[in-house]
Design a protein around this motif. Sequence first.
Motif, short mmCIF file in Angstrom:
data_model
loop_
_atom_site.label_atom_id
_atom_site.label_comp_id
_atom_site.label_asym_id
_atom_site.label_seq_id
_atom_site.Cartn_x
_atom_site.Cartn_y
_atom_site.Cartn_z
N PHE A 11 60.71 39.67 49.05
CA PHE A 11 60.04 40.63 49.94
C PHE A 11 59.12 39.89 50.89
CE2 PHE A 11 56.65 43.53 51.16
CZ PHE A 11 57.40 44.56 51.69
N PRO A 12 59.17 40.20 52.19
CA PRO A 12 58.36 39.50 53.20
C PRO A 12 56.89 39.93 53.17
CG PRO A 12 59.62 41.25 54.22
CD PRO A 12 60.05 41.20 52.79
N ARG A 13 56.11 39.36 52.27
CA ARG A 13 54.72 39.77 52.06
C ARG A 13 53.85 39.63 53.31
NH1 ARG A 13 56.92 39.19 47.52
NH2 ARG A 13 56.15 39.99 45.55
N SER A 14 54.12 38.66 54.12
CA SER A 14 53.30 38.50 55.33
C SER A 14 54.00 39.06 56.56
CB SER A 14 52.98 37.02 55.54
OG SER A 14 54.17 36.28 55.72
N GLY A 15 55.09 39.78 56.35
CA GLY A 15 55.84 40.35 57.46
C GLY A 15 55.32 41.71 57.88
N ASP A 16 55.96 42.23 58.89
CA ASP A 16 55.61 43.56 59.37
C ASP A 16 56.64 44.57 58.87
OD1 ASP A 16 57.86 42.94 60.84
OD2 ASP A 16 56.84 42.94 62.78
N LEU A 41 65.10 45.81 53.20
CA LEU A 41 65.83 46.96 52.66
C LEU A 41 67.31 46.87 53.01
CD1 LEU A 41 63.53 50.06 53.34
CD2 LEU A 41 64.06 48.99 51.14
N GLN A 42 67.59 46.51 54.23
CA GLN A 42 68.98 46.40 54.66
C GLN A 42 69.72 45.33 53.86
OE1 GLN A 42 69.52 45.36 58.79
NE2 GLN A 42 71.52 46.32 58.85
N ALA A 43 69.09 44.19 53.66
CA ALA A 43 69.70 43.10 52.90
C ALA A 43 69.97 43.50 51.45
CB ALA A 43 68.82 41.86 52.96
#
Length: 61
Positions: free
Chosen positions: A23-28, A36-38
């Motif tokens: 999960f991209p913790r520092s993402g937007d 989710l798509q992946a």
Amino acid sequence: MTQRDAGGFIGQLANAAAIDRTFPRSGDVEAARKWLQANRASGDDWEALEDAESKWIALTG
């Protein structure tokens, strides 16, 4: 991730994100959508992300 204590699908999604190392913790929110798509998320997961984003926007202005 800050909504882990939320009930329903938002809390479930936040908990799933918290335990998933990818999960991209520092993402937007766009990075979360790609995650989710992946992971071939269900419709409920997409709705939970939209609801979580709306709550976040309401809190942060």
